[in-house]
Enzyme design. Sequence first.
Site, short mmCIF file in Angstrom:
data_model
loop_
_atom_site.label_atom_id
_atom_site.label_comp_id
_atom_site.label_asym_id
_atom_site.label_seq_id
_atom_site.Cartn_x
_atom_site.Cartn_y
_atom_site.Cartn_z
N TYR A 22 -0.86 7.41 3.39
CA TYR A 22 -0.28 6.61 4.45
C TYR A 22 1.25 6.64 4.31
O TYR A 22 1.80 7.38 3.49
CB TYR A 22 -0.88 5.21 4.44
CG TYR A 22 -2.39 5.26 4.65
CD1 TYR A 22 -2.92 5.91 5.77
CD2 TYR A 22 -3.28 4.72 3.72
CE1 TYR A 22 -4.29 6.00 5.96
CE2 TYR A 22 -4.66 4.81 3.92
CZ TYR A 22 -5.16 5.45 5.03
OH TYR A 22 -6.51 5.57 5.22
N ARG A 38 -16.75 -0.21 -3.29
CA ARG A 38 -18.07 -0.03 -2.68
C ARG A 38 -19.21 -0.69 -3.44
O ARG A 38 -20.20 -1.07 -2.82
CB ARG A 38 -18.34 1.46 -2.50
CG ARG A 38 -17.38 2.11 -1.53
CD ARG A 38 -17.66 3.57 -1.29
NE ARG A 38 -16.60 4.17 -0.50
CZ ARG A 38 -16.59 5.42 -0.07
NH1 ARG A 38 -17.60 6.21 -0.37
NH2 ARG A 38 -15.59 5.89 0.63
N HIS A 80 0.84 -1.19 0.00
CA HIS A 80 0.00 0.00 0.00
C HIS A 80 0.88 1.25 0.00
O HIS A 80 1.43 1.64 1.03
CB HIS A 80 -0.91 -0.01 1.23
CG HIS A 80 -2.06 0.95 1.16
ND1 HIS A 80 -2.20 1.88 0.17
CD2 HIS A 80 -3.15 1.11 1.97
CE1 HIS A 80 -3.31 2.58 0.35
NE2 HIS A 80 -3.90 2.13 1.44
#
Length: 435
Positions: A222, A398, A217
């Site tokens: 992040y 989603r 990731h």
Amino acid sequence: MTIKKITASTPAPGVPFYTPVQSPPAGTALSTDGSDVPTVFTPLKIRGLTLQNRFAVSPMCMYSADDGHLTDFHLVHLGQFALRGAALTIVEATAVTPNGRITPEDSGLWQDSQIAPLKRIVDFIHSQGQKVGIQLAHAGRKASTLGPWHSRSIGEIATAEHGGWTDNLWAPSAIPWAEGFPTPKELTVAEIEGLVQSFQDAAKRSVEAGVDTIEIHGAHGYLISEFLSPLTNTRTDAYGGPLQGRAKFLIDIIKATRAVIPEDMPLLLRISATEWMEYTNQPSWDLEASKQLASTVADLGVDLLDVSSGGNNNNQKIQISPSYQIDLAGQIREHLASQGKKMLIGAVGMISNAEMAKSVVQDGKLVGTGGGGAIETTVEVDSEHGTKAKADLVLVARQFLREPEFVLKVANELGVKVRLPAQYLRAPYPKVQKL
């Protein structure tokens, strides 16, 4: 597609429980010669991994783990997508250290006790004939926040009373996420090297759990993303400065991970193609930087680049359209092709209907393997619409939460006959007019 002759009692191989073998797996196109099958329902080979269609479940945080351990919730949540035809299901962002979690309830893989619950999920997904990956992550300065149903706003701080660790946030530079947020600790070189080891150790545990692929990731603000951006990385040592320095942390992680996973296991990388800060006219992480990074990691054993965007700055201004991230993926794909690079591209974001899923990857011929393997000649133009494919893999998030059967629904709407789960064969979709 030839269906192997099986009996009612033929078990799925290699799993510690009985369930009937899915032959072929759900979501496999059943066309006799494949000539009438859109690309999204054709196989994709990534190094030693073959997916029977181009649908992957994008990693989605569920904020439901127990001290980093996955639970029965994750078994049901992730298993439902594999059952209904998703060729690849990627487990949510999984922290490589305790303070790398976004929230106290995030998934983790920093200790051996976290292997068994992951393996249980891997076994179920494999029992359905499908593939499973895991996304390894560290949240950096965006760690120690509350899950969405515990907070009044996204990113609200989790203090010690909520199990948080605001006094132990790590980042490339001591720059807080936004006004009012804790100031993270600037990592020392020794701590950076320790984190590279933590990623490598988590990769070893992933292999022990039986996953088919690992994704690093490097997106959404992040820790890795923070290192890449000149807005959040103001270091002057080997891990800062020009792009090559800011990318060193990621490059070290890629090399460390590739060194401990099987040669035939694909390695994926998610990046933010831009942090949407170009409007400031200051140096920031943008599409051109992503193109340069893509060219670099393509030579380091990364097999597929998963292209997302944003998340590194609270003042980002996203230019949203239905295909805003897909278009970014397409531009990176074109850049790699112009350089003769063979890394595959995954696209994500707002993919919610059959025609959109089809258009992302629609191609004249199947793309071959990534990761430096031989690639067949590819006709890039969609004969129906005269447009180029933007990616090789469709990552959906989603919409899978809204419709776990999304793969089967898309097949029905595109007029593609696909295999259903063996237990569900008595309930085929009613035919609809082909799109």
